[in-house]
Write a protein that holds these residues in place. Sequence first.
Motif, short mmCIF file in Angstrom:
data_model
loop_
_atom_site.label_atom_id
_atom_site.label_comp_id
_atom_site.label_asym_id
_atom_site.label_seq_id
_atom_site.Cartn_x
_atom_site.Cartn_y
_atom_site.Cartn_z
N ARG A 1 -12.68 24.59 17.55
CA ARG A 1 -11.66 24.56 16.47
C ARG A 1 -11.23 25.98 16.12
O ARG A 1 -11.35 26.90 16.90
CB ARG A 1 -12.16 23.79 15.24
CG ARG A 1 -12.71 22.40 15.53
CD ARG A 1 -11.71 21.48 16.17
NE ARG A 1 -12.19 20.11 16.16
CZ ARG A 1 -11.90 19.21 17.10
NH1 ARG A 1 -11.11 19.52 18.12
NH2 ARG A 1 -12.35 17.98 17.00
N ASN B 1 -7.30 22.30 22.64
CA ASN B 1 -6.43 21.40 21.88
C ASN B 1 -6.33 21.77 20.41
O ASN B 1 -6.54 20.95 19.52
CB ASN B 1 -6.88 19.93 22.06
CG ASN B 1 -8.29 19.66 21.59
OD1 ASN B 1 -9.12 20.57 21.53
ND2 ASN B 1 -8.58 18.42 21.27
N THR C 1 -5.76 11.61 23.16
CA THR C 1 -6.81 11.99 22.22
C THR C 1 -6.30 13.00 21.19
O THR C 1 -5.09 13.24 21.11
CB THR C 1 -8.03 12.54 23.01
OG1 THR C 1 -9.12 12.73 22.10
CG2 THR C 1 -7.73 13.84 23.72
N THR C 2 -7.21 13.61 20.42
CA THR C 2 -6.87 14.58 19.39
C THR C 2 -5.95 15.68 19.94
O THR C 2 -6.28 16.31 20.95
CB THR C 2 -8.17 15.26 18.87
OG1 THR C 2 -9.12 14.25 18.55
CG2 THR C 2 -7.90 16.13 17.65
N LEU D 1 -13.58 9.67 21.89
CA LEU D 1 -12.77 9.27 23.04
C LEU D 1 -13.20 10.05 24.27
O LEU D 1 -13.41 11.26 24.16
CB LEU D 1 -11.28 9.50 22.75
CG LEU D 1 -10.70 8.51 21.73
CD1 LEU D 1 -9.32 8.96 21.29
CD2 LEU D 1 -10.66 7.08 22.28
N HIS E 1 -14.97 16.93 13.14
CA HIS E 1 -13.88 16.59 12.22
C HIS E 1 -14.50 16.52 10.83
O HIS E 1 -15.61 15.97 10.69
CB HIS E 1 -13.28 15.22 12.56
CG HIS E 1 -12.55 15.19 13.86
ND1 HIS E 1 -11.24 15.62 13.99
CD2 HIS E 1 -12.94 14.82 15.09
CE1 HIS E 1 -10.86 15.48 15.26
NE2 HIS E 1 -11.87 15.02 15.95
N ALA F 1 -11.26 10.94 16.15
CA ALA F 1 -12.19 10.74 17.28
C ALA F 1 -12.97 12.00 17.54
O ALA F 1 -12.38 13.07 17.72
CB ALA F 1 -11.40 10.35 18.52
O1 DOR Z 1 -13.71 12.30 20.85
C1 DOR Z 1 -12.99 13.22 21.21
N1 DOR Z 1 -12.67 14.24 20.38
N2 DOR Z 1 -12.47 13.19 22.43
C2 DOR Z 1 -11.57 14.08 22.85
O2 DOR Z 1 -11.12 13.97 23.96
C3 DOR Z 1 -11.08 15.14 21.93
C4 DOR Z 1 -12.01 15.41 20.86
C5 DOR Z 1 -11.41 16.24 19.72
O3 DOR Z 1 -10.82 17.26 19.99
O4 DOR Z 1 -11.56 15.83 18.57
#
Ligand code: DOR
Length: 346
Positions: free
Chosen positions: A17, A41, A105-106, A218, A250, A263
């Motif tokens: 993050r 990401n 995903t996220t 995910l 998260h 996720a």
């Molecule tokens: O559970 C997940 N969280 N799977 C992912 O592919 C991305 C990740 C996230 O960045 O939160």
Amino acid sequence: MNQITLTRPDDWHIHLRDGPYLKQTVADASRVFGRVLAMPNLDPPVINSLIAGQYRDKIMPFARTQFYPLFALYLTEKTTPQDIERTKIDSDFIPAYKLYPAGATTNSKFGVNSIEKMYPIFESMEANDLVLCVHGEVTDSDIDVFDREKYFIDGVLSRIIEEFPGLRIVLEHITTEDAVNFVKSTSRNVAATITAHHLLYNRNALLEGGLNPLYFCLPVLKRDIHQRALIDAATSGDPKFFLGTDSAPHPRHEKEKICGCAAGCYTAHAAIELYAEVFDKFEAITMLEGFASHFGADFYRFPRNKDTITLEKINWEVQKEIKFGNDQLVPIKAGETLNWRIKSKQ
Ligand code: DOR
Ligand code: ZN
């Protein structure tokens, strides 16, 4: 066995993050790991070596010395073959690009809609020897969420491998027996990471006794036969399977939402300890070193770490909550007892 010394492990898939969250994520990751491959990401995403270098500068103040963050850059439909060549020349801390199917995903909204359009990019990555890290799920809403990894392997990944046999590919955070069998039987240029949470849990954890957002990630947890196949792969000593936590924090309020739970599972607070838990339970603690410390470095063609860590079998309790910037974070195994911990150096 009550104690084990390992070559210092690496984490080949982590989310650190940004901003106020870095203090915790980086301290936790660098407590144990020598190298981590940080996922891109963020919003905006980490798309080039300049942004990755700035990100690294923000990470380093929170890290143990001798911690080496590496970066996977975010592939977008705007990435060009020239970008790939520049990355190769510019930086020794970017061994990979990450492919997110858009919507998978996220923060995957910057990702790829048409994977075939990316073939010129894959060609350049193959020529420049950069690794392709893949979030392996299709996103079609008519495909069952539990089958999305299998559809991706059969319909997308197999074709990429056929077209680009020299491209090294990591199928990230695999969740199914299908993925295990596929990775085992395909080209030696294809490997997979396995998370601690997919080894520890199956979909009962998520659904039994009421929905539990702590376990929503995910690709989503699958049924127990798949969990068992992942455990067999991780503990088998097959170098195609190695450690990637996908630790993805998260804040509590994003996980415990009435609708739209974020996720991701946070495991960096006890990553190696969680893997040790599984390996020990299946009488394979001696296989942990290859999986955690050797095979990933070998695949990415980095030297194995020179120093070691020691784990001892002693009960300890995981914190119920972790301060996370101005928020709170609930880690995996919050408030529960673990059997392994890092032995502090005397
Ligand atoms: O559970 C997940 N969280 N799977 C992912 O592919 C991305 C990740 C996230 O960045 O939160
Ligand atoms: Zn991830």
